[in-house]
Design an enzyme around this catalytic site. Structure first.
Site, mmCIF file in Angstrom:
data_model
loop_
_atom_site.group_PDB
_atom_site.id
_atom_site.type_symbol
_atom_site.label_atom_id
_atom_site.label_comp_id
_atom_site.label_asym_id
_atom_site.label_seq_id
_atom_site.Cartn_x
_atom_site.Cartn_y
_atom_site.Cartn_z
ATOM 1 N N GLY A 110 38.702 55.771 16.931
ATOM 2 C CA GLY A 110 38.549 54.391 16.486
ATOM 3 C C GLY A 110 39.190 53.407 17.433
ATOM 4 N N PRO A 111 38.864 52.122 17.266
ATOM 5 C CG PRO A 111 37.587 50.260 16.786
ATOM 6 C CD PRO A 111 37.962 51.598 16.242
ATOM 7 N N PRO A 112 41.586 50.335 18.973
ATOM 8 C CG PRO A 112 42.236 49.655 21.110
ATOM 9 C CD PRO A 112 41.034 49.808 20.238
ATOM 10 N N GLY A 113 44.565 49.653 17.084
ATOM 11 C CA GLY A 113 45.100 48.844 15.997
ATOM 12 C C GLY A 113 44.530 49.118 14.625
ATOM 13 C CE LYS A 116 43.205 55.368 17.475
ATOM 14 N NZ LYS A 116 42.930 53.914 17.389
ATOM 15 C CB THR A 117 50.123 55.738 15.136
ATOM 16 O OG1 THR A 117 49.559 55.732 16.449
ATOM 17 C CG2 THR A 117 51.525 56.310 15.190
ATOM 18 C CD GLU A 338 34.596 22.610 21.129
ATOM 19 O OE1 GLU A 338 34.081 23.323 20.232
ATOM 20 O OE2 GLU A 338 34.684 22.985 22.317
ATOM 21 C CG HIS A 341 29.748 24.018 19.980
ATOM 22 N ND1 HIS A 341 28.629 24.651 20.461
ATOM 23 C CD2 HIS A 341 30.630 23.960 21.020
ATOM 24 C CE1 HIS A 341 28.810 24.962 21.744
ATOM 25 N NE2 HIS A 341 30.018 24.544 22.102
ATOM 26 C CG ASP A 412 29.696 26.982 24.799
ATOM 27 O OD1 ASP A 412 30.454 27.769 24.220
ATOM 28 O OD2 ASP A 412 29.888 25.748 24.842
#
Length: 505
Positions: A110-113, A116-117, A338, A341, A412
């Site tokens: 899985g991704p970091p963070g 898992k630990t 902005e 957007h 963008d």
């Protein structure tokens, strides 16, 4: 600096010092005798288990707070799968009657963070096992045979510690195992990698069900594609547990865990915060809760408010606010950009704007953050074209107000091109179903340009009728520097001017 590197530097300095003494004509025999004496003492102490191997972190109930599966949120499926594998160890006599072979290794992917630990620590608590942790980088050094020796010592240490504490289970956790377990043959100039991996394979093959101390190896990686196939076959890492990014409900559960010791104001809705943090890992959410508490501390408040969490989300995503401030003309252009957007986002999907600001953070002079309605894993062509329109709206609003564009829209445009390319490779363009590798580059460029120009035309037609409104909102944004999504929507709807729904089909 790693312990291995410190050791190598120390050996080099010692050899250089001995060479210097020989060059000066000194008798080094007493020094060599003294060195041999201390080395013998160290060897005896290490063989008796009095010295901890380099890079190994021994964790027992005596020196660490126990971690339980209830302390881990947002990973219900992974925990269920892991518990099933661990039950083979807890209920050994029962599974022995059914002829089930206990697992030798569990691989957490899985991704970091994502925790898992934490899951490995909780697994040790769940099985009442001695827990010994290390990382893949601790086994790789420039000296041949050192890594293999450390692997042997790691498994030996696990058995000895468990026997000393009167436990029947030992758990070894190797983080970032892709460093140790990468495909063999890739490092032709450094055979140490292959020797170390070979030794790990031998140790895993030597794990027996009838041993007085049963050793389970748990490893974690976010690069499973780099691992050697010999590690992944049945009989070694028998179970692969996917520890993925949490869903919306999982994020709310994680936030609840990380805010248990934090006083929250009544306006804080953890489910709302979870909805705005799509793509956050457990580590991100822990940092989010901590940053929100820091914002409350800075303001001298005793409770964390909804605004603190909103600011913390911006910080985790974009970074801390910067001291640099653009000049007046640049700031006005950023405000117009902005606002464009945000206006396009509201036109395409009412209620989607969460925050609008012109305060510089990270590499951005300003930004507009959207609130996803729900976690999305599949995207339709309507959604992708809507996002392209929003990406293009900033530059096109600048062009509408100032008559030209600026370099501030380069990021963008990159995102818009990536979205257009996704439309093509997903078989939703005029090319039909194609492979990115077989489409000629000039043809790919032509279709991307066609998609971008089509969305540009839609954005221009839509924004043209809001020119006066854009100028009004820009002036207010320049004065306040930040607008919430609700405040922005109130400003847009003033004078009973409904937002025009733009078709993107």
């Amino acid at each position: 600096m790693t312990k291995g590197l410190v050791k190598e530097i120390g050996i080099g300095i010692a050899l250089a010092f001995v060479g210097f003494l020989i060059w000066q004509g000194y008798d080094i025999l007493p020094l060599m005798f003294l060195f041999g004496f201390f080395a013998a003492i160290y060897f005896v102490a290490e063989s008796k288990g009095l010295v901890k191997p380099v890079g190994v972190q021994e964790v027992t109930n005596k020196n660490i707070n126990e971690v339980y599966f209830d302390d881990i949120g947002g990973q219900a499926s992974a925990i269920k799968e892991l518990k099933e594998a661990l039950d083979f160890i807890k209920n050994y006599e029962k599974i022995k009657e059914l002829g089930i072979r206990p697992l030798k290794g569990i691989l957490l992917l899985g991704p970091p963070g994502t925790g898992k630990t934490l899951m490995a620590k909780a697994a040790a608590t769940y099985t009442d096992a001695v827990y010994i942790a290390t990382s893949g980088s601790e086994f790789i050094e420039m000296y041949a045979g050192v890594g293999a020796q450390r692997v042997r010592k790691l498994f030996k240490t696990a058995r000895e510690k468990a026997a000393r504490l009167g436990k029947h289970n030992a758990m070894i956790f190797i983080d970032e195992i892709d460093v140790l377990g990468g495909r063999r043959g890739q490092n032709s100039s450094h055979m140490e990698y292959d020797q170390t991996l070979n030794q790990l394979l031998v140790e895993m093959d030597g794990l027996k069900n009838h041993d007085s101390v049963k050793v389970l190896l748990i490893a974690a990686t976010n690069r499973a594609d780099m691992l050697d196939p010999a590690l992944l076959r049945p009989g070694r890492f028998d179970r692969h547990v996917k520890v993925d990014l949490p869903c919306k409900d999982g994020r709310a559960e994680i936030l609840k865990i990380h805010t248990r010791n934090k006083p929250l104001e009544s306006d804080v809705e953890l489910k709302e915060i979870a909805r705005e943090t799509f793509g956050f890992s457990g580590a991100h959410l822990e940092s989010l809760a901590n940053e929100a508490a820091i914002y409350a501390f800075r303001e001298g408040m005793y409770k964390i408010t909804r605004k603190h969490f909103k600011d913390a989300i911006d910080k985790v995503i974009m970074g801390e606010k910067l001291d640099k401030r653009p000049n007046t003309d640049e700031l006005k252009r950023v405000s117009v950009h902005e606002t464009g957007h945000a206006l396009m986002s509201e036109i395409l999907k009412p209620g989607s704007v969460s925050t609008l600001t012109i305060s510089p953070r990270g590499n951005a002079l300003g930004y507009m953050r959207q609130t996803p309605e729900d976690d999305t894993y599949l995207y339709t062509i309507d959604y992708l074209e809507s996002q392209i329109c929003i990406m293009l709206a900033g530059a096109l609003t600048e062009e509408l107000i100032f008559g030209n564009r600026s370099t501030g829209a380069s990021n963008d445009f990159e995102k818009a091109v990536d979205l257009a390319k996704r439309i093509i490779v997903s078989g939703m363009s005029t090319l039909g179903v194609v492979s990115e590798d077989t489409v000629p580059k000039d043809k790919m460029h032509d279709v991307i340009t066609e998609i971008i120009r089509e969305q540009e035309a839609r954005v221009k037609n839509s924004l043209l009728s809001y020119r006066r409104k854009i100028i009004e909102i820009t002036d207010i944004l320049l004065e306040q520097e930040q607008l919430s999504g609700n405040d922005f929507r109130i400003l847009v709807m003033e004078n009973n001017e409904p937002l025009e729904k733009v078709s993107v089909s």
